[in-house]
Design an enzyme around this catalytic site. Sequence first.
Site, short mmCIF file in Angstrom:
data_model
loop_
_atom_site.label_atom_id
_atom_site.label_comp_id
_atom_site.label_asym_id
_atom_site.label_seq_id
_atom_site.Cartn_x
_atom_site.Cartn_y
_atom_site.Cartn_z
N CYS A 95 0.80 -1.23 0.00
CA CYS A 95 0.00 0.00 0.00
C CYS A 95 0.83 1.28 0.00
O CYS A 95 1.66 1.51 0.90
CB CYS A 95 -0.94 0.00 1.20
SG CYS A 95 -2.04 1.44 1.17
N CYS B 216 -17.79 4.60 -3.99
CA CYS B 216 -17.06 3.97 -2.89
C CYS B 216 -16.06 4.94 -2.29
O CYS B 216 -15.17 5.43 -2.98
CB CYS B 216 -16.36 2.72 -3.40
SG CYS B 216 -15.44 1.87 -2.10
N CYS C 249 -20.76 2.77 -0.89
CA CYS C 249 -19.81 1.81 -0.34
C CYS C 249 -18.75 2.61 0.42
O CYS C 249 -18.45 3.74 0.03
CB CYS C 249 -19.16 1.01 -1.47
SG CYS C 249 -17.89 -0.16 -0.91
N CYS D 104 -18.50 -6.39 0.92
CA CYS D 104 -17.64 -6.34 -0.25
C CYS D 104 -16.26 -6.79 0.23
O CYS D 104 -15.62 -6.09 1.02
CB CYS D 104 -17.58 -4.92 -0.82
SG CYS D 104 -16.38 -4.73 -2.16
N ARG E 205 -15.54 -8.35 -9.09
CA ARG E 205 -15.05 -7.09 -9.69
C ARG E 205 -13.61 -7.22 -10.15
O ARG E 205 -12.71 -7.58 -9.37
CB ARG E 205 -15.16 -5.94 -8.68
CG ARG E 205 -14.71 -4.59 -9.26
CD ARG E 205 -15.08 -3.41 -8.37
NE ARG E 205 -16.48 -3.46 -8.03
CZ ARG E 205 -16.94 -3.69 -6.80
NH1 ARG E 205 -16.11 -3.82 -5.80
NH2 ARG E 205 -18.24 -3.75 -6.58
N1 SAM Z 1 -7.49 1.45 5.03
C1 SAM Z 1 -8.59 0.61 4.75
C2 SAM Z 1 -8.23 -0.85 4.82
O1 SAM Z 1 -7.10 -1.21 4.50
O2 SAM Z 1 -9.10 -1.64 5.16
C3 SAM Z 1 -9.29 0.93 3.45
C4 SAM Z 1 -8.49 1.33 2.23
S1 SAM Z 1 -7.38 0.10 1.55
C5 SAM Z 1 -6.45 1.06 0.44
C6 SAM Z 1 -8.46 -0.92 0.57
C7 SAM Z 1 -7.87 -2.08 -0.18
O3 SAM Z 1 -7.19 -1.62 -1.35
C8 SAM Z 1 -6.83 -2.95 0.51
O4 SAM Z 1 -7.39 -3.87 1.40
C9 SAM Z 1 -6.20 -3.67 -0.67
O5 SAM Z 1 -6.88 -4.88 -0.93
C10 SAM Z 1 -6.39 -2.69 -1.83
N2 SAM Z 1 -5.11 -2.15 -2.28
C11 SAM Z 1 -4.36 -1.22 -1.66
N3 SAM Z 1 -3.22 -0.97 -2.32
C12 SAM Z 1 -3.23 -1.78 -3.41
C13 SAM Z 1 -2.31 -1.99 -4.48
N4 SAM Z 1 -1.16 -1.34 -4.55
N5 SAM Z 1 -2.64 -2.87 -5.44
C14 SAM Z 1 -3.82 -3.55 -5.36
N6 SAM Z 1 -4.71 -3.39 -4.38
C15 SAM Z 1 -4.43 -2.52 -3.40
C1 DTB Z 2 -10.48 -2.82 -3.50
O1 DTB Z 2 -10.54 -4.05 -3.35
N1 DTB Z 2 -9.68 -2.20 -4.34
C2 DTB Z 2 -9.84 -0.77 -4.24
C3 DTB Z 2 -11.02 -0.61 -3.25
N2 DTB Z 2 -11.24 -1.97 -2.83
C4 DTB Z 2 -10.92 0.32 -2.14
C5 DTB Z 2 -8.60 -0.04 -3.90
C6 DTB Z 2 -7.45 -0.30 -4.87
C7 DTB Z 2 -6.31 0.57 -4.47
C8 DTB Z 2 -5.16 0.51 -5.44
C9 DTB Z 2 -4.02 1.36 -5.01
C10 DTB Z 2 -4.36 2.83 -4.89
O2 DTB Z 2 -4.90 3.42 -5.84
O3 DTB Z 2 -4.02 3.42 -3.86
FE1 SF4 Z 3 -3.16 1.00 3.15
FE2 SF4 Z 3 -5.53 0.39 4.29
FE3 SF4 Z 3 -3.25 -0.95 4.94
FE4 SF4 Z 3 -3.59 1.58 5.68
S1 SF4 Z 3 -4.81 -0.17 6.36
S2 SF4 Z 3 -1.72 0.69 4.85
S3 SF4 Z 3 -4.68 2.44 3.91
S4 SF4 Z 3 -4.32 -0.91 2.95
#
Ligand code: SAM
Ligand code: DTB
Ligand code: SF4
Length: 337
Positions: free
Chosen positions: A73, A110, A141, A201, A273
């Site tokens: 992330c 979302c 969402c 989801c 999705r």
């Molecule tokens: N912070 C919250 C959490 O982690 O539950 C919500 C936002 S987080 C960015 C949502 C989801 O985005 C993560 O669980 C992950 O599955 C997806 N995600 C984040 N970074 C990604 C990446 N670089 N490539 C693909 N999916 C990503």
């Molecule tokens: C999910 O499964 N993928 C989305 C949404 N739920 C929140 C997020 C993808 C994040 C990809 C990296 C980014 O753009 O930060």
């Molecule tokens: Fe990224 Fe969510 Fe993990 Fe925080 S909790 S580092 S926002 S994927």
Amino acid sequence: MNVSIVDEARAPAAATRAHWSVDSVAALFELPFNDLLHRAQSVHRSHFDPNEIQLSTLLSIKTGGCPEDCGYCPQSVRFDTGLADQALLPIEQVVAAAQAARAKGATRFCMGAAWRGPKQRDVEQVAAMIKAVHDLGMETCATLGMLKDGQAEQLGAAGLDYYNHNLDTAPEYYNEIIHTREQRDRLDTLGRVRAAGVHVCCGGIVGMGETRAQRAALIAQLANLDPYPESVPINNLVAVPGTPLADTEPLDPLEFVRTIACARIAMPRARVRLSAGRSDMSDAVQALCFLAGANSIFYGDKLLTTGNPEVERDQHLMAKLGLHPAAAVPRASSSES
Ligand code: SAM
Ligand code: DTB
Ligand code: SF4
């Protein structure tokens, strides 16, 4: 290994229990590609209009500075990705983004926040945003991290249709990627969402260096949630410079298609999705994903912090494939569950 229709035949009419062993999903992965896609498309056709696609637009309502260490992330405070932090957006900006998404044809909006979990004050502010987006006639969402008791109810009362919280990867690979919370914590949040009557989801990410067996384990785990999620995002890793996974070898696109097909077969009524990672996918690979049973995309020029295909490119792709957008189905009368 038996890959007959046994598991599927046991799936009841509603999206409730059908046990999928990891071996039975692994056996699907091993099928000849054409056999797997034929089976996935057959399952898909018996539950959905095969030419309908659901369009969700993402907005990062709070960006960066997250204390968690999820290795994929860009928003973790622990990795230097050059991302600019952004505090919670004002509600006016969120509503304007939702209106713009609706004008382009999205039916679900979302809202994502880079939190470990929301504080009570955050829940109140996001609830106001949810209500405002709901009042636009869109499905809502949110993905805000881990929820405490009562928070899912508050969000649901504001009009939240779906809560996104991913299992991310197989239980046995999880600790290679994330160290600041357990998969058990995620299951607890999913339980709270379900108990509050908000649709779940929940999906994961592939291409993080996991094995095929681990991809099968992720799909089995999702399918064995009782009931399985209404919406299942399958993300292909977006390898962001500065994150620990930046140099991960990309997944073979046909293996990604196989993962979609397995998700479709194991969760026949879920919206599967085709999520992050589309910017680097050809039209042909995306078309194979739709053939494999994906019937939803993130629609809009941006995901949360990284790029997504431009709306015009997606509109062109949908026209080329004869795909038409699904209508919004608010939670009270949803036919997806
Ligand atoms: N912070 C919250 C959490 O982690 O539950 C919500 C936002 S987080 C960015 C949502 C989801 O985005 C993560 O669980 C992950 O599955 C997806 N995600 C984040 N970074 C990604 C990446 N670089 N490539 C693909 N999916 C990503
Ligand atoms: C999910 O499964 N993928 C989305 C949404 N739920 C929140 C997020 C993808 C994040 C990809 C990296 C980014 O753009 O930060
Ligand atoms: Fe990224 Fe969510 Fe993990 Fe925080 S909790 S580092 S926002 S994927």
